[in-house]
Write an enzyme that holds these catalytic residues in place. Structure first.
Site, short mmCIF file in Angstrom:
data_model
loop_
_atom_site.label_atom_id
_atom_site.label_comp_id
_atom_site.label_asym_id
_atom_site.label_seq_id
_atom_site.Cartn_x
_atom_site.Cartn_y
_atom_site.Cartn_z
N ASN A 133 0.80 -1.23 0.00
CA ASN A 133 0.00 0.00 0.00
C ASN A 133 0.84 1.28 0.00
O ASN A 133 0.41 2.31 -0.52
CB ASN A 133 -1.01 0.00 1.16
CG ASN A 133 -0.36 -0.13 2.52
OD1 ASN A 133 0.71 -0.71 2.66
ND2 ASN A 133 -1.01 0.40 3.53
N LYS A 156 12.00 -8.53 1.65
CA LYS A 156 10.97 -9.18 0.85
C LYS A 156 9.81 -8.21 0.70
O LYS A 156 9.12 -7.88 1.67
CB LYS A 156 10.46 -10.45 1.52
CG LYS A 156 9.34 -11.13 0.71
CD LYS A 156 8.43 -11.98 1.57
CE LYS A 156 7.28 -12.56 0.74
NZ LYS A 156 6.39 -11.52 0.13
N HIS A 157 9.57 -7.77 -0.52
CA HIS A 157 8.48 -6.85 -0.75
C HIS A 157 7.22 -7.63 -1.14
O HIS A 157 7.24 -8.85 -1.32
CB HIS A 157 8.84 -5.82 -1.83
CG HIS A 157 8.32 -4.45 -1.55
ND1 HIS A 157 7.02 -4.21 -1.15
CD2 HIS A 157 8.92 -3.23 -1.59
CE1 HIS A 157 6.85 -2.92 -0.98
NE2 HIS A 157 7.99 -2.30 -1.22
N GLU A 159 4.23 -9.16 -3.31
CA GLU A 159 4.37 -9.87 -4.59
C GLU A 159 3.86 -9.07 -5.78
O GLU A 159 4.23 -9.35 -6.92
CB GLU A 159 3.66 -11.22 -4.48
CG GLU A 159 4.35 -12.15 -3.49
CD GLU A 159 3.54 -13.38 -3.16
OE1 GLU A 159 2.35 -13.45 -3.59
OE2 GLU A 159 4.06 -14.29 -2.50
N GLY A 208 2.00 -5.48 7.67
CA GLY A 208 1.06 -6.26 6.88
C GLY A 208 -0.17 -6.64 7.67
O GLY A 208 -0.56 -5.95 8.61
N SER A 209 -0.74 -7.76 7.31
CA SER A 209 -1.99 -8.20 7.92
C SER A 209 -1.75 -8.82 9.30
O SER A 209 -0.64 -9.24 9.64
CB SER A 209 -2.68 -9.22 7.02
OG SER A 209 -1.94 -10.44 7.00
N GLU A 230 3.86 -4.04 12.45
CA GLU A 230 2.85 -2.98 12.25
C GLU A 230 1.75 -3.62 11.44
O GLU A 230 1.92 -3.90 10.25
CB GLU A 230 3.48 -1.78 11.54
CG GLU A 230 2.63 -0.52 11.65
CD GLU A 230 1.60 -0.39 10.54
OE1 GLU A 230 0.43 -0.79 10.77
OE2 GLU A 230 1.96 0.09 9.46
N LEU A 231 0.61 -3.86 12.09
CA LEU A 231 -0.44 -4.66 11.48
C LEU A 231 -1.66 -3.79 11.14
O LEU A 231 -1.52 -2.63 10.80
CB LEU A 231 -0.80 -5.81 12.42
CG LEU A 231 0.42 -6.63 12.90
CD1 LEU A 231 -0.01 -7.72 13.86
CD2 LEU A 231 1.17 -7.21 11.71
N CYS A 264 -3.44 1.46 6.83
CA CYS A 264 -3.70 0.91 8.16
C CYS A 264 -4.17 1.97 9.13
O CYS A 264 -4.99 1.71 10.01
CB CYS A 264 -2.42 0.26 8.70
SG CYS A 264 -1.85 -1.15 7.75
#
Length: 465
Positions: A133, A156-157, A159, A208-209, A230-231, A264
């Site tokens: 995002n 790792k970014h 996909e 992420g999630s 950081e979710l 977020c």
């Protein structure tokens, strides 16, 4: 077929695919990162800062190109994409300027005399797992302070952002960062789990999630590795009172619709005292209904597509679940006809706990508005969420707003303003929104060794015989 591909969400067209990193290459990456740490940590902090400053300059020089890439890959409106590039540059420059002073030794006046010094040192090779995002900003929050500290990074970014990921890696190379200090990997989830477990890796940061955060925390915890998460967030936007409701509503729309609602820390739950509720809903719905998604490359576009068709479908399912169970759909709620992952700006009211929209994060252009009797009910509703990232409190009485802010179970609260971010302000949440902090001086406190060096006072010589 590789999972790493550029799919333009405005058209649905697959533009380019990339090979995933092989298991053998993953081993080479970890070896190079670990080796680079030995020399990078020994590089003078002033030299590390100079490279970060050059990174900031390159972001500015390549702003148009970088912005166009994320617009193509995840649909961010061009103006907002350019703003993200500027924000990222400011973060690298902030740590170049301020980071060295945050690393100065801390002298303790220890009992018993002598000398006690706490040093700030790097800890080793780190893994970053970043989302789509904010492809540049999220990486900057993690990479800038840790590279300044002397840690090395394997990144790792997401996909769907492979070209953004490669652009970031290229900037570091062009800025003079030593080989191995920052390495992009197109890794699988299983490969990342193996990397976290490897003894050469000392920590992992994920944005992420909630599901992804739980998985990373489980592996990191089992292997005794430090992690920062950081979710998600379901941030409250509390309206206690207003002497200019139009202005408050304008802020509400801005807080919900930036980045097509895919943030977020965006305002998602609008909690309004009953005296203002009807007028707020009417004005808010009217403004949201005028927000039309469009081609993100057009100058007059207010918001673009969601990041993918699957993301759009998921949001529509959440909205449909609420409406089927009795929520009132004030505007929007549907896909936009034609190609692309476009979803109408949506407003829901009368949402109740049995609906998914009550407890789940709505990660897209959809808002829920609640009516409350007083500030006590507003606080109770705000804190009923499993999330605790950010929030906003609006009132003509700033002291009253601050008093409410102190009782919110969140990592950040903004008074009479939508939530925002900048390099010198800490960012992070509580509860299921994650652990740890990024940005400001706090961003240098996570993956760090606070090493005590103690030199006790010499004992006086004892008289002979």
């Amino acid at each position: 077929m590789s999972a790493y591909k550029t799919v333009n969400p405005a058209t649905g067209e697959t533009l380019k695919e990339f090979e995933q990193t092989t298991d053998a290459d993953i081993q080479d990456v970890m070896a190079h990162s670990h080796k680079a740490y030995g020399s990078w940590r020994s590089t003078a902090v002033e030299d590390r800062a100079a490279i970060l400053s050059r990174v900031a300059e390159l972001y500015k020089e390549r702003k148009d190109e970088l912005a166009a890439t994320i617009t193509m890959e995840m649909g961010k409106v061009t103006g907002q994409a350019q703003g993200e590039v500027d924000l990222s540059a400011s973060i690298y420059q902030y740590y170049a300027d301020k980071g060295p002073q945050y690393m100065q030794d801390d002298t303790i006046d220890a009992v018993g005399g002598g000398e006690a010094v706490v040093r700030t040192e790097a800890i080793g090779s780190l893994i970053g797992i970043m989302p789509w995002n904010f492809p540049y900003y999220q990486v900057a929050r993690f990479a800038a302070p840790n590279l300044l500290l002397g840690n090395t990074i394997m990144l790792k970014h997401a996909e769907n952002c492979p070209q953004s990921a490669l652009a970031i890696e290229q900037i570091f190379k062009d800025a003079g960062l030593p080989e191995g200090a920052y390495i992009n990997v197109f890794a699988t989830k299983d490969q990342i789990a193996d990397m976290i477990a490897d003894p050469r890796v000392q920590g992992v940061s994920l944005t992420g999630s909630e599901r992804a955060g739980s998985a990373v925390a489980e592996v990191a915890g089992r292997n005794l590795k430090k992690y920062v998460l950081e979710l998600g967030g379901s941030d409250p936007f509390i309206v206690l009172d207003s002497d200019d409701l139009d202005k408050t509503v304008k802020a509400a729309v801005a807080g919900r619709m930036g980045n097509a609602g895919q943030s977020c820390v965006a305002a998602k739950r609008f909690i309004v005292q009953e005296k203002y509720y009807d007028d707020f809903v009417e004005k808010f719905t009217a403004k949201m209904s005028k927000m039309k998604p469009n081609d993100p490359t057009q100058a007059d576009t207010r918001f673009g597509p969601m990041s993918s068709q699957s993301a759009a479908d998921g949001l529509i399912e959440q909205i449909k679940d609420a409406v089927d169970k009795g929520a009132t759909l004030r505007t929007g709620g549907h896909h936009v006809e034609g190609p692309g992952a476009f979803v109408e700006a949506t407003v829901l009211t009368d949402v109740t706990p049995e609906m998914r929209a009550y407890s789940e994060e709505l990660f897209g252009p959809a808002a829920v508005v609640y009516k409350v009797a007083d500030e006590e009910e507003a606080i109770e509703l705000a804190n009923s969420s499993a999330y605790g990232l950010g929030g906003s409190v609006f009132s003509t009485d700033t002291d009253r707003a601050k008093s409410v802010a102190q009782r919110l179970e969140t990592g950040m609260v903004w008074i009479n303003s939508v939530t925002s971010t900048q390099a010198d302000l800490p960012f992070g949440g509580v509860k299921r929104s994650g652990v740890g902090r990024e940005l400001a001086k706090y961003g240098m406190d996570e993956f760090v060794n606070r090493k005590l060096v103690r030199t006790p006072a010499s004992k006086p010589a004892q008289p002979a015989g």
